[in-house]
Design a protein around this motif. Structure first.
Motif, PDB file in Angstrom:
ATOM      1  N   ALA A 245      38.766   1.193 -13.372  1.00 22.23           N
ATOM      2  CA  ALA A 245      39.477   1.579 -14.592  1.00 22.23           C
ATOM      3  C   ALA A 245      38.617   2.480 -15.466  1.00 22.23           C
TER       4      ALA A 245
ATOM      5  N   GLU B 266      41.937  -5.086 -18.513  1.00 17.17           N
ATOM      6  CA  GLU B 266      41.558  -3.888 -17.769  1.00 17.17           C
ATOM      7  C   GLU B 266      42.777  -3.245 -17.112  1.00 17.17           C
ATOM      8  N   MET B 267      43.721  -4.065 -16.679  1.00 12.91           N
ATOM      9  CA  MET B 267      44.951  -3.540 -16.095  1.00 12.91           C
ATOM     10  C   MET B 267      45.780  -2.793 -17.139  1.00 12.91           C
TER      11      MET B 267
ATOM     12  N   LEU C  86      43.740   0.336  -8.128  1.00 11.84           N
ATOM     13  CA  LEU C  86      44.121  -0.300  -9.394  1.00 11.84           C
ATOM     14  C   LEU C  86      45.527  -0.895  -9.358  1.00 11.84           C
TER      15      LEU C  86
ATOM     16  N   GLU D 107      35.028  -5.303 -10.252  1.00 17.43           N
ATOM     17  CA  GLU D 107      35.550  -4.267  -9.363  1.00 17.43           C
ATOM     18  C   GLU D 107      36.671  -3.485 -10.043  1.00 17.43           C
ATOM     19  N   TYR D 108      37.576  -4.213 -10.682  1.00 16.34           N
ATOM     20  CA  TYR D 108      38.688  -3.543 -11.350  1.00 16.34           C
ATOM     21  C   TYR D 108      38.191  -2.728 -12.540  1.00 16.34           C
TER      22      TYR D 108
ATOM     23  N   LEU E  30      40.680  -9.504 -17.010  1.00 18.11           N
ATOM     24  CA  LEU E  30      41.220  -8.682 -15.926  1.00 18.11           C
ATOM     25  C   LEU E  30      42.542  -8.057 -16.338  1.00 18.11           C
TER      26      LEU E  30
ATOM     27  N   PHE F 253      44.107  -8.081  -6.068  1.00 15.30           N
ATOM     28  CA  PHE F 253      43.618  -8.565  -7.358  1.00 15.30           C
ATOM     29  C   PHE F 253      44.388  -9.761  -7.915  1.00 15.30           C
TER      30      PHE F 253
ATOM     31  N   CYS G 202      50.054  -9.965 -14.126  1.00 15.30           N
ATOM     32  CA  CYS G 202      48.880 -10.715 -14.561  1.00 15.30           C
ATOM     33  C   CYS G 202      49.246 -11.703 -15.668  1.00 15.30           C
TER      34      CYS G 202
END
Length: 265
Positions: free
Chosen positions: A31, A89-90, A63, A26-27, A86, A69, A144
Motif C-alpha cells: 500500500a 491499510e486496505m 492488494l 506485507e499489505y 490491516l 489476506f 475486512c
C-alpha cells in the motif's frame, strides 16, 4: 479518513495485545509503495498506477487478493487490533485512487460547504476515471470489516456495564454510521451510467456477502433505510443485480436485534 476503520476500533478496544503482523506488514508495504508511485505520478502530471500494466498491475493484484489476506486467515479475538490496522491499510489503498490529485481543486472559495462539495465532485471524477482499480480495491475494507464485527461483538460482551463508556458509545455509533453509509452509497450508485455494470456488480456482490454481518450490527431503523433503497433499486436495476439485492433485502429485513444492534446510543 484513511485511518477511519482502525481508529474506530482502537476507540472501542483500547490498547491490547498485537499479534504477529506478517500479513499486515506485507499489505502495508504494498500500500505504501502504491502511494509513493501515485505521489510521484501526481507531481509529474501523470495518472496513478493502473491495473493494465507494469508495477501497478502487480501491486493491485496483491492488494486485492482476498484469499491471501482475509479468506485464508482465522483471527482470534486477541488479534482484533492487528486486523483493524490491516483494514486501515486496505482503506488507504482504495482511497489512493478516490482522493488522487485533490490539488486540482480550486481552493479560492473558503466556504467549508463549497470546498466539501468540490472534494466530493473530484472524488466522483476519480471513481469514474479509476473505476477498474477501485472496483478491485474497495471490496477489501468491506470484507475486512465483515471479519471484525463478530470479534467486536464478542469483545463487548466481556465488558461490564460501567465499561461501556461514552467514548466507546461514540465509537459504536461511528462504526454503525460507517456501515450504513457504505450500504447506502453502493445502492445509490446502482445504474450510474459512468460506472460499468461489471464494476458496480463487484461491489454489490461483496455487500450482499457481508450484509448479514452488517445487519446484525445495525439498529433496526438503519436497516429500514437500506431496505427501502434496495427495494427501489430492485425495481429499477438490470436483472444482473437481482440476486445481490435480494440477499441484501433478506439480511436487512431480519428484525432480530442483538449485539451491536442493542447497543445503539
Amino acid at each position: 479518513m484513511k485511518r477511519l476503520l482502525q481508529s474506530l476500533l482502537f476507540t472501542l478496544l483500547g490498547a491490547s495485545h498485537l499479534a504477529s503482523a506478517s500479513a499486515l506488514e506485507e499489505y502495508a508495504r504494498a500500500a505504501n509503495r502504491l502511494a509513493t508511485l501515485s505521489q510521484a505520478a501526481q507531481q509529474e502530471g501523470k495518472t496513478p498506477p493502473r491495473i493494465t500494466e507494469g508495477e501497478g498491475k502487480e501491486l493491485i493484484a496483491l492488494l486485492s487478493n482476498r484469499q491471501h489476506f482475509l479468506d485464508s486467515r482465522s483471527v482470534a479475538p486477541g488479534e482484533l487490533n492487528e486486523l483493524s490496522l490491516l483494514c486501515g491499510e486496505m482503506t488507504k489503498a482504495m482511497m489512493n485512487y478516490m482522493m488522487f490529485d485533490l490539488q486540482r481543486i480550486d481552493r479560492s472559495n473558503k466556504d467549508p460547504a463549497a470546498l466539501s462539495a468540490a472534494v466530493a465532485a473530484a472524488a466522483r471524477e476519480n471513481i469514474q476515471r479509476y473505476q477498474d482499480e477501485i472496483a478491485l480495491l474497495m471490496p477489501m475494507p468491506v470484507l475486512c470489516m465483515g471479519k471484525q464485527l463478530p470479534l467486536l461483538e464478542q469483545f463487548l460482551t466481556t465488558l461490564k456495564p460501567e465499561e461501556i463508556t461514552e467514548t466507546r458509545q461514540r465509537g459504536i455509533a461511528m462504526t454503525q454510521n460507517g456501515l450504513l453509509n457504505s450500504m447506502l452509497g453502493a445502492l445509490t450508485g446502482i445504474g450510474d451510467p459512468s460506472v460499468r455494470e461489471e464494476n458496480q456488480l463487484k461491489m454489490l456482490n461483496v455487500l450482499a456477502e457481508v450484509a448479514p454481518v452488517y445487519a446484525a450490527a445495525l439498529p433496526l431503523n438503519n436497516r429500514s433505510y437500506i431496505t427501502a433503497l434496495a427495494r427501489t433499486a430492485l425495481l429499477n436495476s438490470p436483472p444482473a443485480f437481482t440476486d445481490a439485492l435480494l440477499r441484501i433485502l433478506a439480511a436487512m429485513e431480519n428484525m432480530e436485534c442483538t449485539g451491536l444492534c442493542r447497543r445503539t446510543p
